[in-house]
Design a protein around this motif. Structure first.
Motif, PDB file in Angstrom:
ATOM      1  N   LYS A  24       3.324  -2.774   2.307  1.00 61.01           N
ATOM      2  CA  LYS A  24       2.242  -3.667   2.737  1.00 61.01           C
ATOM      3  C   LYS A  24       1.498  -3.115   3.946  1.00 61.01           C
ATOM      4  N   TYR A  25       2.199  -2.370   4.783  1.00 56.34           N
ATOM      5  CA  TYR A  25       1.564  -1.793   5.965  1.00 56.34           C
ATOM      6  C   TYR A  25       0.608  -0.671   5.546  1.00 56.34           C
ATOM      7  N   LEU A  26       1.055   0.130   4.614  1.00 57.93           N
ATOM      8  CA  LEU A  26       0.207   1.204   4.099  1.00 57.93           C
ATOM      9  C   LEU A  26      -1.005   0.623   3.367  1.00 57.93           C
ATOM     10  N   ALA A  27      -0.782  -0.441   2.605  1.00 57.22           N
ATOM     11  CA  ALA A  27      -1.893  -1.081   1.895  1.00 57.22           C
ATOM     12  C   ALA A  27      -2.930  -1.613   2.879  1.00 57.22           C
ATOM     13  N   ALA A  28      -2.469  -2.218   3.963  1.00 59.72           N
ATOM     14  CA  ALA A  28      -3.396  -2.728   4.980  1.00 59.72           C
ATOM     15  C   ALA A  28      -4.154  -1.583   5.627  1.00 59.72           C
ATOM     16  N   TYR A  29      -3.445  -0.482   5.907  1.00 59.52           N
ATOM     17  CA  TYR A  29      -4.084   0.692   6.508  1.00 59.52           C
ATOM     18  C   TYR A  29      -5.169   1.239   5.583  1.00 59.52           C
ATOM     19  N   LEU A  30      -4.835   1.405   4.300  1.00 57.91           N
ATOM     20  CA  LEU A  30      -5.810   1.937   3.348  1.00 57.91           C
ATOM     21  C   LEU A  30      -6.979   0.979   3.134  1.00 57.91           C
ATOM     22  N   LEU A  31      -6.714  -0.302   3.187  1.00 54.50           N
ATOM     23  CA  LEU A  31      -7.791  -1.287   3.074  1.00 54.50           C
ATOM     24  C   LEU A  31      -8.774  -1.134   4.226  1.00 54.50           C
ATOM     25  N   LEU A  32      -8.249  -0.945   5.427  1.00 60.42           N
ATOM     26  CA  LEU A  32      -9.101  -0.752   6.592  1.00 60.42           C
ATOM     27  C   LEU A  32      -9.901   0.545   6.505  1.00 60.42           C
TER      28      LEU A  32
END
Length: 108
Positions: free
Chosen positions: A2-10
């Motif tokens: 989920k942290y990586l997903a948030a990073y990639l979303l940003l």
């Protein structure tokens, strides 16, 4: 993940170098509990790296992972035999299914 997903979303939204606080804000907006150490570890791992290059490296690594397809690993002959057996079974199953209703339909 989920942290990586948030990073990639940003990154996808135009923030080329998201901070730990940016990631926390995205996760908080989704009402997800944040573990500080995981966010900090992610930031440390991706610091100074290009996201596109990281994705390309990840794709290369994934291409070497076995898929677990035993028929394909056993060789072309057994894979072909398995395909033929599946094709032969399919028409029989279709014929059995059409006989099950005995000519009566729900809306006939």
């Amino acid at each position: 993940m989920k942290y990586l997903a948030a990073y990639l979303l940003l990154v996808n939204a135009g923030n080329a170098t998201p901070s730990a606080q940016d990631i926390k804000n995205v996760l908080a907006a989704a009402d997800i509990e944040v573990e500080e150490d995981k966010v900090e570890k992610l930031i440390a791992e991706v610091e100074g790296k290009n996201v596109e290059e990281l994705i390309a490296q990840g794709n290369e690594k994934l291409s070497s992972v076995p898929t677990g397809a035993p028929a394909a690993a056993a060789g072309g002959a057994s894979a072909g035999a398995a395909t033929e057996a599946a094709e032969e079974a399919a028409p029989e199953e279709a014929a059995e299914e059409s006989d099950d209703d005995m000519g009566f339909g729900l809306f006939d």
